[in-house]
Design a protein around this motif. Structure first.
Motif, PDB file in Angstrom:
ATOM      1  N   ILE A   5      -6.910   0.537  -0.813  1.00 19.57           N
ATOM      2  CA  ILE A   5      -6.934  -0.812  -0.484  1.00 19.57           C
ATOM      3  C   ILE A   5      -5.678  -1.374   0.179  1.00 19.57           C
TER       4      ILE A   5
ATOM      5  N   GLU B 135       0.813  -1.147   0.087  1.00 17.09           N
ATOM      6  CA  GLU B 135      -0.184  -0.012  -0.091  1.00 17.09           C
ATOM      7  C   GLU B 135       0.954   1.347  -0.121  1.00 17.09           C
TER       8      GLU B 135
ATOM      9  N   ASN C  59     -14.470  -6.449   1.060  1.00 19.66           N
ATOM     10  CA  ASN C  59     -13.411  -6.642   0.453  1.00 19.66           C
ATOM     11  C   ASN C  59     -13.759  -6.761  -1.194  1.00 19.66           C
ATOM     12  N   LYS C  60     -12.933  -6.210  -2.007  1.00 13.64           N
ATOM     13  CA  LYS C  60     -13.089  -5.853  -3.515  1.00 13.64           C
ATOM     14  C   LYS C  60     -11.968  -6.701  -4.266  1.00 13.64           C
TER      15      LYS C  60
ATOM     16  N   GLN D  38     -10.599  -9.864   6.699  1.00 10.88           N
ATOM     17  CA  GLN D  38      -9.706  -9.019   6.015  1.00 10.88           C
ATOM     18  C   GLN D  38      -8.793  -9.874   5.346  1.00 10.88           C
TER      19      GLN D  38
ATOM     20  N   GLY E  35      -8.427  -6.949  -2.110  1.00 11.33           N
ATOM     21  CA  GLY E  35      -7.904  -6.348  -0.929  1.00 11.33           C
ATOM     22  C   GLY E  35      -9.049  -5.704  -0.259  1.00 11.33           C
ATOM     23  N   SER E  36      -8.895  -5.087   0.806  1.00  8.84           N
ATOM     24  CA  SER E  36      -9.744  -4.611   1.747  1.00  8.84           C
ATOM     25  C   SER E  36      -9.855  -2.827   2.060  1.00  8.84           C
ATOM     26  N   GLY E  37     -10.676  -2.433   2.349  1.00  7.65           N
ATOM     27  CA  GLY E  37     -10.588  -0.824   2.217  1.00  7.65           C
ATOM     28  C   GLY E  37      -9.801  -0.587   3.653  1.00  7.65           C
TER      29      GLY E  37
END
Length: 325
Positions: free
Chosen positions: A202, A172, A229-230, A258, A218-220
């Protein structure tokens, strides 16, 4: 007294019995009957053995150290504790509230070294990567250095080995407004080339190459709290990447988990992709759980089914849903 000893022996035997399947969200005992302490971790396969590395959050740890644990398994279900393979005090005179998170281990066939990447931080403002190395998968690992990869900030990190054996790391990069996919150097001791900056807020990034298509999820950025998660897809790690879509219904918030890593199991009958996630319990971190489930993935679409007990046949790659107790 004899009755007490007998009952203690029986209880230990029951808790340490062989696991017949994976039970998402429940206590996951190792072969000694202790809850697995491998949070925010990654899986490395060496021949027919899977090594699971993660943050140890056990109750009885000395607070001046940070620990990375290691477990070994041949079936992804029954795990033997191999010890805390890294035990570190604050490196380079960092403040005592420093953190060590998201350990990921790569095996370099050219150097025969096991290279561990880490997220090292203080108040989540330092944003460094760290590296430790070992001659053995079960350590001990020796700290080498910390740095900003390619000059960028790095917080949550993820691990990916492509089908051709090339090693990548995901991290990140908050100031740049997204997260990066970067290739490691030949000896894995540095981050060599930026492949993509994916403009999405993410963390907990994970990638799999499935039937020639890359899936990245990944997650927010909600800290310890779970969120939906998207995932996105691309035909190349350099992109372009599609828009991100939910991997589960919004209200479940990824069933309280997560993302940590995607594991591809290539069997004789089926290739299965496993979602591995952490169910964090910030106030009782030693009791944090895991959500592992086989994904429904095909034709550019990925979906995380509702968690339920299941098992996997490592040889065939097939999974089976189990009846709940």
């Amino acid at each position: 007294m004899f009755l007490t000893l007998f009952l203690a022996t029986v209880c230990t035997s029951v808790s340490a019995q062989k696991q017949k399947g994976i039970h998402p969200g429940e206590i996951w005992p190792d072969t000694d009957g202790n809850h697995i302490q491998a949070h925010g971790g990654g899986i490395t396969k060496i021949k027919d053995i899977y090594y699971w590395y993660g943050e140890s959050r056990a109750k009885d740890l000395d607070p001046q150290y940070r620990y990375v644990s290691c477990y070994a398994s041949k079936d992804l279900t029954n795990w033997k504790f191999k010890g805390n393979v890294l035990k570190m005090t604050a490196p380079d005179s960092l403040a005592s509230n420093w953190v060590l998170e998201r350990p990921k281990v790569y095996f370099n066939k050219k150097t025969n070294k096991y290279v561990m990447y880490l997220h090292i931080d203080v108040n989540y403002k330092l944003a460094n990567m760290g590296i430790a190395v070992s001659d053995n998968p079960t350590g001990p690992f020796t700290y080498v250095k910390r740095f900003k990869p390619l000059g960028f900030e790095s917080r949550d990190i993820g691990q990916f080995i492509d089908d051709d054996g090339t090693a990548y790391i995901i991290f990140e990069d908050r100031p740049s407004g997204g997260f990066r996919i970067a290739r490691l150097s030949d000896d894995y001791m540095d981050v060599e080339k930026n492949m993509s900056l994916i403009k999405a807020r993410i963390e907990g990034g994970a990638i799999v190459n499935y039937k020639g298509l890359y899936y990245c999820l990944g997650s927010g950025l909600t800290g310890w709290k779970p969120n939906p998660n998207k995932y996105a897809t691309a035909t190349s790690l350099e992109g372009p990447w599609t828009e991100f879509k939910d991997i589960a219904t919004l209200e479940t918030k990824t069933y309280g988990s997560q993302s940590s890593m995607l594991i591809k199991v290539v069997g004789s009958k089926k290739t299965t992709v496993l979602f591995t996630g952490d169910i964090w319990k910030p106030d009782t971190q030693w009791d944090s759980r895991y959500l592992w489930m086989p994904l429904q993935i095909e034709d550019g679409k990925l979906w995380l089914p509702a968690p339920t007990p299941w098992k996997i046949d490592i040889k065939t790659g097939e999974t089976t849903i189990l009846k709940k107790d």
